[in-house]
Design an enzyme around this catalytic site. Structure first.
Site, PDB file in Angstrom:
ATOM      1  N   HIS A  25       0.965  -0.824   0.085  1.00 37.68           N
ATOM      2  CA  HIS A  25       0.136  -0.016  -0.002  1.00 37.68           C
ATOM      3  C   HIS A  25       1.225   1.044   0.070  1.00 37.68           C
ATOM      4  CE1 HIS A  25      -3.211   2.496   0.449  1.00 37.68           C
ATOM      5  NE2 HIS A  25      -3.688   2.173   1.394  1.00 37.68           N
ATOM      6  N   TYR A  42     -13.704   5.618   9.569  1.00 34.59           N
ATOM      7  CA  TYR A  42     -12.457   5.861   8.221  1.00 34.59           C
ATOM      8  C   TYR A  42     -13.616   5.604   7.208  1.00 34.59           C
ATOM      9  CZ  TYR A  42      -8.357   5.988   5.155  1.00 34.59           C
ATOM     10  OH  TYR A  42      -7.858   5.953   4.592  1.00 34.59           O
TER      11      TYR A  42
END
Length: 677
Positions: A364, A480
């Site tokens: 990521h 989130y």
């Protein structure tokens, strides 16, 4: 954020003895390296511009224009059919009498260029290139400290009691009026010379393409204190997991292996596996045992590879007597495998299973989900609709007779390294075994029916997730949702805090039995609020990246902020993200609904929380990936999946009961099969 300390490379204070200047040599070195990287990119961009031309023109159009100008000058013709003469009549006459015949022709040629170049561009009809708009993108602005504090307090209000909120408000106000302003000045200072103050080292909407530069030949390397990310320019090989490497590109980036060659080549690879320890022990082992000799050469081969390929000896897919359960296993395998059969530090690894199924595991730090999804969409579409297969399952085309042989990687693994590998593997496998993955397609309706209710599909799903969590856990949590900031140069992500006062008000009203009319009114407010939060995050007015940057600057300054410390320690018990479908033109969902990706997933952020990823597939399906930890008795991925489905249906039933939308929102299920292939 490795570059944040550039803003604090030097500090000075005025004392009675004079100016006390303090230099951070580590920070100065980082500034030097950042500047070097920046100038390398600028040189590369300049070279790119010269080679590829200025969009939408092409290099061939330049040559065409030059030939056209020279031809008209030689033949003394007027291709504008009198237009140039009319333009000349309106030009200033000063110095005209002194002009030579050559200058007249030069002026006519320039006017011809102004007339002819747009025509050439029109005829070229070029699509935007990857970096066509890169230099025109704005820089990410630094939000005002006051705005960020206000928005933060709004986001946590539904999660705190009155005394807790009063305490947090006092902390926030103290931070804003004192340390916050000091940290803000450093961020603004960095914004003066950095492309992005928060960066880590039909109609076209331009998005930053910087992440695409790191797609291939990129590897994350561990460090004792901080890790690093390297993108190698020598793109010479793709690394195959089982102890061998294969050249798939030459030194000039030319392809050596076509798709048809890969199955033949892979039969030459033997079952040799190797694992890597976790971060700090691996950094120490790497320095001691892998910095020279045969180990360094083999490690360099892998880390300089375009990407990594794992030949998995298992069979996976949605198959057999338990297709839903096997789909969960498929997702879990792609997430971590056996822990020793993936090279997690590579930018991405292609995982190919024994029965021909495949998938992608992406690291990521180099890019965000949309960039990886774009790559995988293109791969799936090209494989299925352009390259194709024969009836017996082989790739179409002829095998290259003289393939380069795979080179076996040599290693010298002493007992100390073997012991560390065993210890680290046990830790990694314990973590992997704790992950509970559940993947399921929601087929009751999709974005088509949601849009008929005049609601944003993302807002609908996010409020449904809030309702599902409330029913699952009996309360609300900090949520989130990932949003991109790629409208700005080198933008990455921002957080949409999708648990808001409005969404909580709607859920409480729905669960307490308020009237349908009142619930619909509150839902509309919650939906509008979510859309506004998403727009703010995308346009640089989010709060979490700003708060994190302030925190990093405070750490480099060596100052403590109780407010920032508490903000950064708050758990995200519901972490969500949408996998975007960006290239629908590549897929024929009506005739081939099973060729598109089922999306991607990730593990939970908090030990007692959920990770939820979803992909909106066509008009009639949403696919969900849910994760949690077996070790937490309060969470269960399958149970939460049931809650998500029920929440989606309950909200749709509420909206469909509205006379204003019921006639257009009601519909039938998609006629496609109830099983995913």
């Amino acid at each position: 954020m490795a570059e944040a300390h550039q803003a604090v490379a030097f500090q000075f204070t005025i004392t009675p003895e004079g100016i006390d200047l303090q230099l951070s040599y580590q920070a100065l070195n980082q500034i030097y390296l950042s500047g070097l990287r920046s100038w390398k990119k600028r040189v590369s961009r300049l070279r790119n511009s010269l080679i590829k031309g200025v969009y939408p023109a092409s290099p061939s159009s330049w040559l065409f224009v030059a030939i056209g100008i020279l031809a008209t000058m030689y033949m003394q013709s007027d291709p504008s059919m009198g237009l140039i003469t009319k333009i000349q009549q309106h030009l200033p006459l000063r110095y005209t009498t002194a002009m030579s015949v050559a200058n007249d022709r030069l002026k006519q040629s320039a006017l011809f260029d102004l007339f002819f170049q747009p025509l050439v561009r029109l005829l070229s009809s070029r699509k935007p290139l990857l970096y066509s708009y890169q230099s025109s993108l704005p820089h990410l602005p630094v939000p005002a400290i006051q705005d960020t504090v206000i928005r933060y307090l709004e986001s946590v209000r539904p999660l705190l009691t009155d005394p807790e909120f009063k305490r947090m408000s006092d902390l926030a106000n103290e931070f804003e009026s004192n340390l916050g302003n000091r940290l803000q000045r450093y961020l603004k200072l960095k914004a003066l010379w950095a492309t992005n103050y928060s960066r880590v080292p039909g109609t076209v909407i331009p998005l930053c393409a910087a992440q695409c530069e790191r797609m291939f030949n990129t590897t994350r390397t561990p460090g004792v204190e901080t890790g690093n990310k390297h993108t190698h320019t020598q793109r010479v090989s793709a690394s195959i997991q089982r102890g061998y490497s294969e050249r798939v590109q030459d030194d000039n980036f030319g392809i050596l292996l076509e798709t048809v060659d890969l199955p033949v080549s892979k039969t030459m690879i033997y079952n040799i596996s190797m694992s890597s320890p976790p971060r700090i022990p691996w950094a120490q082992m790497r320095k001691q045992y892998f910095s020279s000799g045969v180990n360094k050469r083999s490690l360099d081969t892998i880390e300089r590879a375009a990407f990594f390929v794992t030949l998995d000896d298992e069979e996976q897919g949605m198959r057999g007597d338990d297709p839903e359960g096997n789909l969960d296993n498929y997702a879990k395998s792609l997430l971590h495998g056996k822990c020793y059969d993936r090279w997690f530090d590579k930018s991405f690894s292609v995982v190919i299973y024994k029965n021909g199924k495949s998938g992608l595991n992406a690291e990521h730090s180099w890019a965000d989900a949309p960039t990886v999804a774009h790559l995988w969409e293109y791969t799936l579409a090209t494989d299925a609709f352009q390259l194709g297969y024969t009836e017996d399952g082989h790739c179409k085309g002829d095998v290259e007779p003289s393939l380069p042989q795979p080179q076996r990687l040599a290693w010298n693994i002493p007992a100390e390294v073997q012991a560390q590998v065993s210890s680290s593997l046990a830790v990694a496998q314990a973590l992997a075994d704790d992950v509970d993955c559940h993947v399921f397609p929601f087929r009751e309706f999709g974005k088509g029916r949601i849009k008929k209710c005049r609601i944003s599909p993302d807002a609908f799903i996010q409020i449904s997730l809030q309702l599902a969590y409330y029913r699952d856990r009996g309360g609300f949590c900090l949520t989130y949702e990932a949003s991109m900031t790629r409208l700005f140069r080198e933008g990455r992500t921002e957080t949409v805090r999708s648990c808001s006062n409005d969404s909580c008000a709607f859920i409480k009203a729905l669960e307490s039995g308020e009237t349908e009319e009142e619930c619909r009114r509150l839902f509309e407010l919650a939906s509008e609020r979510h859309q506004n939060l998403y727009r703010m995050a995308m346009t640089g007015a989010g709060i979490d990246r700003h708060l994190f940057c302030l925190y990093v600057v405070s750490k480099y300054l060596g100052v403590e902020s109780p407010f920032l410390k508490e903000v950064l320690s708050e758990p995200w018990r519901l972490s969500t993200s949408q996998t975007p479908v960006q290239q629908m033109n590549l897929f024929d969902l009506k005739n081939h609904p099973d060729f598109i990706s089922l999306g991607g997933g990730f593990g939970p952020v908090a030990d007692d929380g959920y990770g939820v990823s979803y992909i909106i597939v066509g008009e009639d399906m949403v696919n969900f990936h849910v994760s949690s930890k077996h070790s937490c008795s309060q969470t269960d991925s399958h149970r939460f999946g049931v809650q998500i489905s029920k929440a989606m249906q309950d909200i749709m039933a509420l909206l469909s009961a509205d006379p204003k939308t019921s006639s257009s929102s009601k519909g039938t299920d998609h006629p496609q099969s109830k099983k995913l292939q």
